[in-house]
Enzyme design. Sequence first.
Site, PDB file in Angstrom:
ATOM      1  N   GLU A 631       0.886  -1.171   0.000  1.00 31.06           N
ATOM      2  CA  GLU A 631       0.000   0.000   0.000  1.00 31.06           C
ATOM      3  C   GLU A 631       0.922   1.219   0.000  1.00 31.06           C
ATOM      4  OE1 GLU A 631      -3.503   2.142   2.672  1.00 31.06           O
ATOM      5  OE2 GLU A 631      -2.263   0.559   3.533  1.00 31.06           O
ATOM      6  N   CYS A 665      -1.896   9.187   3.934  1.00 33.84           N
ATOM      7  CA  CYS A 665      -1.982   9.089   2.480  1.00 33.84           C
ATOM      8  C   CYS A 665      -3.313   9.632   1.971  1.00 33.84           C
ATOM      9  CB  CYS A 665      -1.791   7.641   2.032  1.00 33.84           C
ATOM     10  SG  CYS A 665      -2.948   6.482   2.788  1.00 33.84           S
TER      11      CYS A 665
END
Length: 745
Positions: A631, A665
Amino acid sequence: MVKRLGEPVVRTAVAQAMKEMGRQFVLGRDIDEALKRAKKYESRGYTYSYDMLGEAARTDADARRYLRAYANAIESLAPACSHDEIRRNPGISVKLSALHARYEFGQKDRVMDELVPRALELARKARAANMGFNIDAEEADRLDISLDVIEAVLSDPSLAGWDGFGVVVQAFGKRAAHVLDWLYALSTKLDRRIMVRLVKGAYWDAEIKRAQVMGLKDFPVFTRKVNSDLSYIACARKLLAMTDRIYPQFATHNAHSVSAILELAQGRDCFEFQRLHGMGESLHDAIVSKGQARCRIYAPVGAHQDLLAYLVRRLLENGANSSFVNQIVDTRIQPEEIARDPFDTVEALGDSLSSKAIALPKAIYGEKRLNARGWDHTDPVEIDAIESARAPFKTRQWQGGPVLGCEVRSDRVTEVRNPAKPSDLVGYLTQASADDIEGAIATSQAGFEAWSSLPAEERAARIRRVGDLFEANAAELFTLATREAGKSLLDAVAEIREAVDFARYYPNEAIRNQAFGAGRGVIACISPWNFPLAIFAGQVLAALAAGNAVIAKPAGQTALIATRAVELMHEAGIPKDAVQLLPGSGSTVGAALTSDPRIAGVCFTGSTGTAQHINKVMAESMAPDAPLIAETGGLNAMIVDSTALPEQVVRDVLASSFQSAGQRCSALRMLYVQKDIADHLLEMLFGAMDELRVGDPWLLSTDVGPVIDEAARRGIEAHCDKFEREGRVLKRWPSPKRGSSCRRR
């Protein structure tokens, strides 16, 4: 053939529809126009309470503009206050959220210092004009702070002897009756007479959803409308027994509620009814024409740009199937059904007082998965409990380091300090050595054999126990998240709740998918510092649920909370050789784990460049089928067009940009705004940014804490300096001098 309407035609049609709805539900575009239109009903025996439309202030400039609008309205209404008896004069309704951009419990010091004087200024003007002054009710999470403001304003000696101060109470709230008792006690203590407007309540669906999302113990409102109807009558009975101190104002369009109040009042002239402008006209005309009671019209006043939110609320209320206003015009519904006695309905329900169609917050995921417990940061009792629980950990120093199924050999220890307060020594961390890495990999082979041989249900039970232990040790984990990772209390709560969710989600998925295969072997889990418990636990528990053994490498900045998490995993019954911890640098621990052929797969969260490097190293060293679950970073954008409500846009931009100091993020990186609304929206956004508080994340009042370390701070500062030299920085604040706090732009 489909013919498309041109944009000017569509806009003209929408604008005309807005104007027509505005005429129906809004008395005037400004107070002067409203006063002219009000004469029609005043001649029929009505009085008015005026409300200046507008959403909650997002900037101090907005709050001051609303303050001026209220003050001007009071001055304009003053000549109409010709009666000595205040209840026969017009009044004004004020939203506290319009008077301060940070009207919330976490900013109580500012609310009391800044909002109270503004509300008091308006109350004094209303007193001088001999008019009623009503504090409107708002969201349930603002109830406690609103009572603090009400007490502070009403207690001011300058208001002594004035009977015009009023408060709105929402009967759909479970605390409504207690609020009435509190108001009566306050008015008795101060020897005042006050007004109380009793309403059913607004934004019920938002109250339900907020409680579910936050994982609260229960809802602040009743989940059946019939219970709200019954509560309304119970509160009305209570108010009619308090008329020595309280002048009741019953706001309702429900004929049954009106009839019940008239019966309870027994002909006494000690109250009034209220209705919204544009609604309930025939019902209240009947009351006035028969001389049964006084009636007042709640009259919104505002220009076109302020109408949208109010009109949506009216449409939602009128369109609801359970709405009396909706049912009364539906010829399919019999009159007996519309006027059904709510007491009979509630008695027929027996013990089933809560709607079975609405899941309690803990049950929103169904019977097989419990929602993570939440902590209400707007509840002073809850906050006091959190502070008491955190207190023993405020100065504690933790010992972190390798947690292995074999002997730890390293003796290299480093200090861990609070990024917000470098003087705060959080603890000591032992860095894993090459011997520790080898010992962990070797030991994990046996750990995998034993752990994977357990039935999936047994593994699931132990992992769910991890979630329970996270909740049981929440105060310690909150403290670690704040002192080691610089997270605010709200972010720390979200961190623990997400970790608990993983501990309950992944076991269910493992059981559901166990037919697809068994564990692969030993998985290396490499996690980041921005979610030091949530992502760390998510990686580890997912791998464990599938039957794998895990060697976890936490981020170097947040290894203490990772150490504590692994200790709780062992306490939950996960063997020490099935989950091991190796704190250390990426070049030492990370490189060794991602290049060892005994590792069956890697789970990584971090930068795209690092993920690509890991992928290359794995291809050279590991089995061809060894998976890399990565990720990596991305760019989050928001696109805003002219149909968006600016106040909501600004609220969401602030949350996405500045929670966790922007270190996630999903943080907003790019904001695209339609050109014709950009100037106004950016002005509001910049003003709202000025209201944010940067500082110590331990304090509930802090919105933006530190970035993770000095290197991160320097990088951000350099980035902003570069763009400032190019003339491309639109908004910048000075950074705090202490710690690694950095105000992002």
